[in-house]
Design a protein around this motif. Sequence first.
Motif, PDB file in Angstrom:
ATOM      1  N   LEU A  78      22.850  93.547  95.457  1.00 34.05           N
ATOM      2  CA  LEU A  78      21.963  92.420  95.315  1.00 34.05           C
ATOM      3  C   LEU A  78      21.241  92.542  93.813  1.00 34.05           C
TER       4      LEU A  78
ATOM      5  N   THR B  39      22.300  94.625  91.437  1.00 36.53           N
ATOM      6  CA  THR B  39      23.153  94.652  90.511  1.00 36.53           C
ATOM      7  C   THR B  39      23.642  93.033  90.042  1.00 36.53           C
ATOM      8  N   CYS B  40      23.739  92.442  91.168  1.00 37.75           N
ATOM      9  CA  CYS B  40      24.248  91.140  90.787  1.00 37.75           C
ATOM     10  C   CYS B  40      23.109  90.354  90.291  1.00 37.75           C
TER      11      CYS B  40
ATOM     12  N   VAL C 221      23.428  91.431  86.567  1.00 41.51           N
ATOM     13  CA  VAL C 221      24.661  90.676  85.885  1.00 41.51           C
ATOM     14  C   VAL C 221      23.965  89.041  85.529  1.00 41.51           C
ATOM     15  N   LEU C 222      23.438  88.444  86.506  1.00 45.20           N
ATOM     16  CA  LEU C 222      22.837  86.943  86.167  1.00 45.20           C
ATOM     17  C   LEU C 222      21.807  87.038  85.198  1.00 45.20           C
TER      18      LEU C 222
END
Length: 167
Positions: free
Chosen positions: A32, A34-35, A38-39
């Motif tokens: 999460l 890492t996501c 990226v966001l």
Amino acid sequence: MPATVAGIAGAALQMQQAALWSPGAYAALLALATCLLVLARLGSRARAPALLLALACALFAVTGLRGGLRLADALPAALEGQDIVVTGVVAELPRQLTDGVRFTFEVEEALYGGGHAAVPGRISLGWYRGWHEDSLIAAPFDALRAGQRLRFTVRLKQPPGTLNPHG
């Protein structure tokens, strides 16, 4: 500065948990984080909140994983007070005391009851002189040096209170 506060908040929140989560839950939390990173890289308006939340989640997860690793390296209750044959290396300079010597020992092998025993990889040992009248003369451990490889029988116990920094 806000990133530092977010990271510290994540670690501090983990320290307040009553029990550790499973390693899988921490891996999901790292995914999460890492996501969210990226966001934060893609979005312009949500960049700062996503980055701060990602740092808090990542440090929460890493703190929990490290805590789990430290607790996994504990002495099993069944082995406490039992005679265990350990082989290893004196890891630090021994500290001479009036009644003996204390030293840190890195365990390479531990045997109990004819089989291998699961003991912590690094233990603190005390080797004390006897209580008899010649105990000050008979000190076989005066030659104890860092780096020495030894094999002997020990009786281990859980460290009490302030001597147990990970408990």
